[in-house]
Scaffold this motif. Structure first.
Motif, short mmCIF file in Angstrom:
data_model
loop_
_atom_site.label_atom_id
_atom_site.label_comp_id
_atom_site.label_asym_id
_atom_site.label_seq_id
_atom_site.Cartn_x
_atom_site.Cartn_y
_atom_site.Cartn_z
N VAL A 1 -7.90 1.33 -2.34
CA VAL A 1 -9.04 0.46 -2.08
C VAL A 1 -9.92 1.10 -1.01
CG1 VAL A 1 -7.83 -1.66 -2.69
CG2 VAL A 1 -7.78 -0.88 -0.32
N LEU A 2 -11.15 0.62 -0.93
CA LEU A 2 -12.06 1.07 0.12
C LEU A 2 -12.34 -0.11 1.03
CD1 LEU A 2 -14.55 3.32 -1.85
CD2 LEU A 2 -12.75 4.04 -0.29
N PRO A 3 -12.32 0.02 2.33
CA PRO A 3 -11.95 1.26 3.04
C PRO A 3 -10.50 1.62 2.75
CG PRO A 3 -12.05 -0.56 4.59
CD PRO A 3 -12.52 -1.09 3.27
N LYS A 4 -10.22 2.89 2.91
CA LYS A 4 -8.91 3.43 2.56
C LYS A 4 -7.80 2.67 3.28
CE LYS A 4 -6.82 7.77 1.54
NZ LYS A 4 -7.15 9.10 1.15
N LYS A 5 -6.79 2.30 2.53
CA LYS A 5 -5.66 1.57 3.08
C LYS A 5 -4.38 2.31 2.68
CE LYS A 5 -3.71 -3.08 3.30
NZ LYS A 5 -3.82 -4.46 2.83
N VAL A 6 -3.81 3.03 3.65
CA VAL A 6 -2.59 3.81 3.43
C VAL A 6 -1.49 3.21 4.28
CG1 VAL A 6 -1.53 6.08 3.65
CG2 VAL A 6 -3.90 5.90 2.93
N GLU A 7 -0.33 3.06 3.68
CA GLU A 7 0.81 2.46 4.38
C GLU A 7 1.98 3.43 4.37
OE1 GLU A 7 1.74 -2.02 4.01
OE2 GLU A 7 3.09 -1.01 2.59
N TYR A 8 2.74 3.43 5.46
CA TYR A 8 3.92 4.29 5.57
C TYR A 8 5.14 3.42 5.82
CZ TYR A 8 0.66 8.15 6.06
OH TYR A 8 -0.33 9.07 5.84
N LYS A 9 6.26 3.81 5.20
CA LYS A 9 7.52 3.12 5.47
C LYS A 9 8.65 4.13 5.41
CE LYS A 9 9.07 1.51 0.97
NZ LYS A 9 9.55 0.36 0.24
N LEU A 10 9.75 3.79 6.06
CA LEU A 10 10.92 4.66 6.04
C LEU A 10 11.55 4.65 4.66
CD1 LEU A 10 12.70 3.61 9.37
CD2 LEU A 10 11.41 5.70 8.95
N THR A 11 11.99 5.80 4.22
CA THR A 11 12.80 5.90 3.01
C THR A 11 14.25 5.61 3.42
OG1 THR A 11 13.24 8.23 3.37
CG2 THR A 11 11.29 7.67 2.03
N ARG A 12 15.15 5.58 2.47
CA ARG A 12 16.57 5.42 2.81
C ARG A 12 17.03 6.55 3.72
NH1 ARG A 12 19.51 4.70 -2.57
NH2 ARG A 12 17.48 4.60 -3.53
N LEU A 13 16.55 7.75 3.44
CA LEU A 13 16.90 8.90 4.29
C LEU A 13 16.36 8.69 5.70
CD1 LEU A 13 18.22 11.71 4.35
CD2 LEU A 13 16.00 12.66 3.69
#
Length: 138
Positions: free
Chosen positions: A86-98
């Motif tokens: 979407v605009l404005p750019k919406k980037v999300e980060y989350k931990l992986t299992r590792l």
């Protein structure tokens, strides 16, 4: 089978485990990013803002270095990056299992740091030490 990074390459490419861990978590912000994401996913700006606030805040987080740290953590398979498109750019980060498997390791380092590195006045302000009471003058 060993953990794989985003490209599918195994992380089991080091001859020394300490050297491998050092390569993966070394960097200006990597440990703090991993530690802050233990409570759930966050957007780019939220993670960056967290680095700028609090007692351990940094005065300046350059976007280039910060983005490179996030990219490295994604490439090592410790974080998952989700672009919402979407605009404005919406980037999300989350931990992986590792990535989640590193939280207990970082927790041990955190406890050691609290015990050996943090000033008592800071620990008192955080409520981790009892307030000093003045001795009554006799």
């Amino acid at each position: 089978m060993g953990a794989r990074d985003r490209s599918g390459e195994t992380l089991k490419r080091f001859d020394c485990p300490v050297h491998g861990i050092q390569r993966i978590i070394s960097g200006k912000y990597k440990l703090r990013i991993l530690w802050d994401l233990q409570h759930g996913p966050r957007r780019y700006g939220e993670i960056r803002k967290k680095l700028l606030t609090g007692l351990t805040g940094t005065k300046v987080v350059t976007p280039r270095v910060f983005s490179a740290e996030l990219k490295n953590l994604v490439n090592f398979g410790l974080l998952k990056r989700t672009d919402r498109g979407v605009l404005p750019k919406k980037v999300e980060y989350k931990l992986t299992r590792l990535g989640e498997s590193l939280v207990p390791v970082i927790s041990v380092m955190h406890k050691w740091g609290v015990k050996h590195l943090v000033r008592e006045s800071v620990l008192r302000n955080l409520g981790l030490l009892p307030e000093l009471r003045e001795k009554p003058k006799i």
